[in-house]
Design a protein around this motif. Structure first.
Motif, PDB file in Angstrom:
ATOM      1  N   ALA A 243       0.848  -1.198   0.000  1.00 37.82           N
ATOM      2  CA  ALA A 243       0.000   0.000   0.000  1.00 37.82           C
ATOM      3  C   ALA A 243       0.874   1.236   0.000  1.00 37.82           C
ATOM      4  N   PHE A 244       0.405   2.265  -0.694  1.00 41.17           N
ATOM      5  CA  PHE A 244       1.010   3.581  -0.591  1.00 41.17           C
ATOM      6  C   PHE A 244       0.261   4.353   0.488  1.00 41.17           C
ATOM      7  N   HIS A 245       1.014   5.094   1.305  1.00 40.93           N
ATOM      8  CA  HIS A 245       0.434   5.880   2.387  1.00 40.93           C
ATOM      9  C   HIS A 245       0.820   7.342   2.226  1.00 40.93           C
ATOM     10  N   CYS A 246      -0.069   8.228   2.624  1.00 40.74           N
ATOM     11  CA  CYS A 246       0.223   9.652   2.670  1.00 40.74           C
ATOM     12  C   CYS A 246      -0.402  10.228   3.932  1.00 40.74           C
ATOM     13  N   VAL A 247       0.386  10.947   4.711  1.00 41.31           N
ATOM     14  CA  VAL A 247      -0.129  11.637   5.884  1.00 41.31           C
ATOM     15  C   VAL A 247       0.083  13.133   5.698  1.00 41.31           C
ATOM     16  N   LEU A 248      -0.986  13.906   5.865  1.00 43.16           N
ATOM     17  CA  LEU A 248      -0.919  15.359   5.826  1.00 43.16           C
ATOM     18  C   LEU A 248      -1.074  15.876   7.248  1.00 43.16           C
ATOM     19  N   ALA A 249      -0.186  16.763   7.643  1.00 41.97           N
ATOM     20  CA  ALA A 249      -0.241  17.357   8.981  1.00 41.97           C
ATOM     21  C   ALA A 249      -0.341  18.862   8.867  1.00 41.97           C
ATOM     22  N   ILE A 250      -1.299  19.456   9.560  1.00 49.15           N
ATOM     23  CA  ILE A 250      -1.403  20.908   9.673  1.00 49.15           C
ATOM     24  C   ILE A 250      -1.002  21.283  11.091  1.00 49.15           C
ATOM     25  N   ALA A 251      -0.135  22.275  11.222  1.00 46.57           N
ATOM     26  CA  ALA A 251       0.274  22.750  12.545  1.00 46.57           C
ATOM     27  C   ALA A 251       0.098  24.260  12.602  1.00 46.57           C
ATOM     28  N   TRP A 252      -0.342  24.730  13.754  1.00 45.60           N
ATOM     29  CA  TRP A 252      -0.467  26.159  13.994  1.00 45.60           C
ATOM     30  C   TRP A 252       0.642  26.599  14.940  1.00 45.60           C
ATOM     31  N   PRO A 253       1.030  27.884  14.908  1.00 44.05           N
ATOM     32  CA  PRO A 253       2.145  28.357  15.744  1.00 44.05           C
ATOM     33  C   PRO A 253       1.951  28.121  17.239  1.00 44.05           C
ATOM     34  N   ASP A 254       0.692  28.020  17.690  1.00 39.90           N
ATOM     35  CA  ASP A 254       0.453  27.800  19.122  1.00 39.90           C
ATOM     36  C   ASP A 254       0.543  26.336  19.533  1.00 39.90           C
ATOM     37  N   GLY A 255       0.868  25.454  18.580  1.00 44.81           N
ATOM     38  CA  GLY A 255       1.068  24.052  18.900  1.00 44.81           C
ATOM     39  C   GLY A 255      -0.076  23.126  18.532  1.00 44.81           C
ATOM     40  N   GLU A 256      -1.241  23.674  18.230  1.00 40.42           N
ATOM     41  CA  GLU A 256      -2.359  22.827  17.836  1.00 40.42           C
ATOM     42  C   GLU A 256      -2.079  22.211  16.474  1.00 40.42           C
ATOM     43  N   HIS A 257      -2.626  21.026  16.231  1.00 45.20           N
ATOM     44  CA  HIS A 257      -2.364  20.361  14.958  1.00 45.20           C
ATOM     45  C   HIS A 257      -3.527  19.460  14.559  1.00 45.20           C
ATOM     46  N   ALA A 258      -3.540  19.063  13.294  1.00 46.70           N
ATOM     47  CA  ALA A 258      -4.519  18.114  12.768  1.00 46.70           C
ATOM     48  C   ALA A 258      -3.800  17.200  11.781  1.00 46.70           C
ATOM     49  N   ILE A 259      -4.212  15.932  11.758  1.00 46.96           N
ATOM     50  CA  ILE A 259      -3.553  14.939  10.904  1.00 46.96           C
ATOM     51  C   ILE A 259      -4.593  14.191  10.074  1.00 46.96           C
ATOM     52  N   TYR A 260      -4.261  13.973   8.802  1.00 48.18           N
ATOM     53  CA  TYR A 260      -5.157  13.271   7.879  1.00 48.18           C
ATOM     54  C   TYR A 260      -4.364  12.183   7.158  1.00 48.18           C
ATOM     55  N   GLU A 261      -4.868  10.949   7.229  1.00 48.52           N
ATOM     56  CA  GLU A 261      -4.149   9.809   6.668  1.00 48.52           C
ATOM     57  C   GLU A 261      -4.861   9.278   5.425  1.00 48.52           C
TER      58      GLU A 261
END
Length: 209
Positions: free
Chosen positions: A131-149
């Protein structure tokens, strides 16, 4: 309530102009102005994680902290069932030439050969699921983040087929198809790829609903 991007500037944690162009095209309809970390002179942090999520978040956080803006990073690679998920986060590393293998750079045919050689050693009837995998991560300067696989399941073939892909594409057949990623029209490939899956989840969470 979850954090969401609200338009404006977004740093793409890459020094690759092609990747910046691709991501910019995907996010432009949602009012995002994408800027590369390279254009801002930001250094590339060491990718010390042992998972795609860890490495994507390392890159996103470094870009967000250095720029003071929200940042997006991706990490992707190939996992092979019979090889306990390898090459995984070392997908690109397996293509790096050693000092005795020629000039510095990546040799993807060599990398495909390494995978095939290991499968051959396991026997003719070895499971070739991959399988091919891709993870996208969004980070904000205050440390909060979100991840999408994102994931594109398939299997490996040999010898390599097709000339339209890159990396391990010539030996990867996505589920439900007979052609390798390198034989499929790029537009069609991008519609079913691991990166498309991850971006669909990001868009659904960040910009819709």
């Amino acid at each position: 309530m979850r954090r969401r991007l609200g338009g404006g500037s977004l740093v793409i944690a890459t020094h690759n102009s092609g990747k910046l162009k691709e991501i910019s095209a995907l996010l432009d309809p949602y009012g995002m102005k994408c800027i590369s970390a390279g254009s801002l002179g930001l250094p590339e942090p060491p990718e010390t994680g042992t998972t795609f999520s860890q490495n994507a978040l390392i890159k996103a956080r470094a870009a967000a902290e250095a720029s003071g803006l929200a940042a997006l990073a991706d990490d992707s690679g190939l996992s092979v069932e019979a090889l306990d998920g390898r090459p995984g986060v070392y997908t690109a590393d397996w293509a790096e030439r050693q000092w005795f293998e020629g000039e510095p750079g990546r040799d993807w045919y060599m990398a495909m050969g390494k995978v095939e050689g290991m499968l051959q050693q396991l026997g003719r009837d070895t499971d070739r699921t991959a399988a091919f995998h891709c993870v996208l991560a969004i980070a904000w300067p205050d440390g909060e983040h979100a991840i999408y696989e994102g994931k594109c399941p398939g299997s490996l073939t040999w010898p390599p087929r097709g000339k339209m892909g890159f990396g391990y594409d010539p030996v990867f057949i996505p589920d439900g198809r007979k052609q390798t990623f390198a034989e499929i029209d790029p537009t069609e490939k991008h519609a079913i790829s691991h990166r498309a899956d991850a971006f669909a989840k990001l868009v659904a969470d960040q910009f819709t609903g």
